[in-house]
Write a protein that holds these residues in place. Structure first.
Motif, mmCIF file in Angstrom:
data_model
loop_
_atom_site.group_PDB
_atom_site.id
_atom_site.type_symbol
_atom_site.label_atom_id
_atom_site.label_comp_id
_atom_site.label_asym_id
_atom_site.label_seq_id
_atom_site.Cartn_x
_atom_site.Cartn_y
_atom_site.Cartn_z
ATOM 1 N N ASN A 200 0.843 -1.179 0.000
ATOM 2 C CA ASN A 200 0.000 0.000 0.000
ATOM 3 C C ASN A 200 0.887 1.241 0.000
ATOM 4 O O ASN A 200 1.568 1.511 0.976
ATOM 5 N N ASN A 201 0.860 1.991 -1.105
ATOM 6 C CA ASN A 201 1.702 3.173 -1.238
ATOM 7 C C ASN A 201 1.070 4.339 -0.493
ATOM 8 O O ASN A 201 0.036 4.858 -0.903
ATOM 9 N N ILE A 202 1.692 4.769 0.609
ATOM 10 C CA ILE A 202 1.122 5.849 1.412
ATOM 11 C C ILE A 202 1.328 7.213 0.770
ATOM 12 O O ILE A 202 0.720 8.190 1.174
ATOM 13 N N PHE A 203 2.197 7.287 -0.244
ATOM 14 C CA PHE A 203 2.443 8.554 -0.926
ATOM 15 C C PHE A 203 1.618 8.694 -2.208
ATOM 16 O O PHE A 203 1.737 9.687 -2.911
ATOM 17 N N ALA A 204 0.797 7.695 -2.532
ATOM 18 C CA ALA A 204 0.011 7.744 -3.769
ATOM 19 C C ALA A 204 -1.028 8.855 -3.689
ATOM 20 O O ALA A 204 -1.513 9.198 -2.612
#
Length: 186
Positions: free
Chosen positions: A66-70
């Protein structure tokens, strides 16, 4: 009834168990907690411990990440916009913004705003301001006589001195070298 006859209702008051009062009481020494370790301490619990068998969270397969910066956009198709205009939920006389779309029930609140997608048909002329729009959606709205304004600007992370971070600096430098190479190639 006399004062010495006043009692609580049955079951209203439970007497606390007295522990640690000698070995003959049955709850002496370790006070019924067994021996050492986390479970012998007060106020602690071993979360996820399943008696020694492999816990459920470890048995489940792990996939992806899960990319938290997306970027987090709320997406709206132009077909849904047309449906809302036909149902008189969306007023196209003024500028259509993210707040107007939210009040019409077409989007939910998102961190980075609303992105317009090109699925469906649109015939209404509307002036819309959103965070982003796909090429197809932009073309369809302009074909209908409207206009699209995009407001999203990618966040640039700064270091303590207020300059762009190392990653941004590297990207800018590589973009310059690519442009220079393109200029040489032509």
């Amino acid at each position: 009834m006399k004062l010495n006859e006043i009692r609580n209702n049955p079951g209203a008051h439970k007497h606390k168990l007295k522990v640690g009062r000698g070995s003959s009481s049955g709850l002496g020494k370790t006070s019924g907690r067994g021996v050492k370790g986390a479970k012998a301490r007060t106020g602690t619990k071993v979360y996820g411990f399943e008696g020694g068998q492999m816990p459920l969270h470890m048995r489940m397969p792990k996939r992806g990440f899960n990319n938290i910066f997306a970027n987090d956009f709320s997406e709206v198709n132009i077909g849904r916009l047309q449906k809302a205009i036909d149902a008189k939920r969306l007023d196209v006389s003024g500028k259509v913004t993210e707040e107007v779309l939210r009040k019409a029930g077409l989007t939910h609140k998102s961190r980075d705003g609303v992105r317009l997608l090109g699925k469906g048909e649109i015939s209404a002329k509307l002036d819309i301001e959103v965070a982003g729009a796909s090429e197809g959606a932009r073309a369809a709205i302009e074909k209908a006589g409207g206009s699209v304004t995009t407001t999203f600007k990618k966040k640039v992370y700064m270091n303590k001195k207020g300059e762009p971070g190392k990653r941004q600096q590297r990207r800018a430098k590589s973009a310059e070298t690519r442009a220079a190479r393109k200029g040489v190639a032509q």
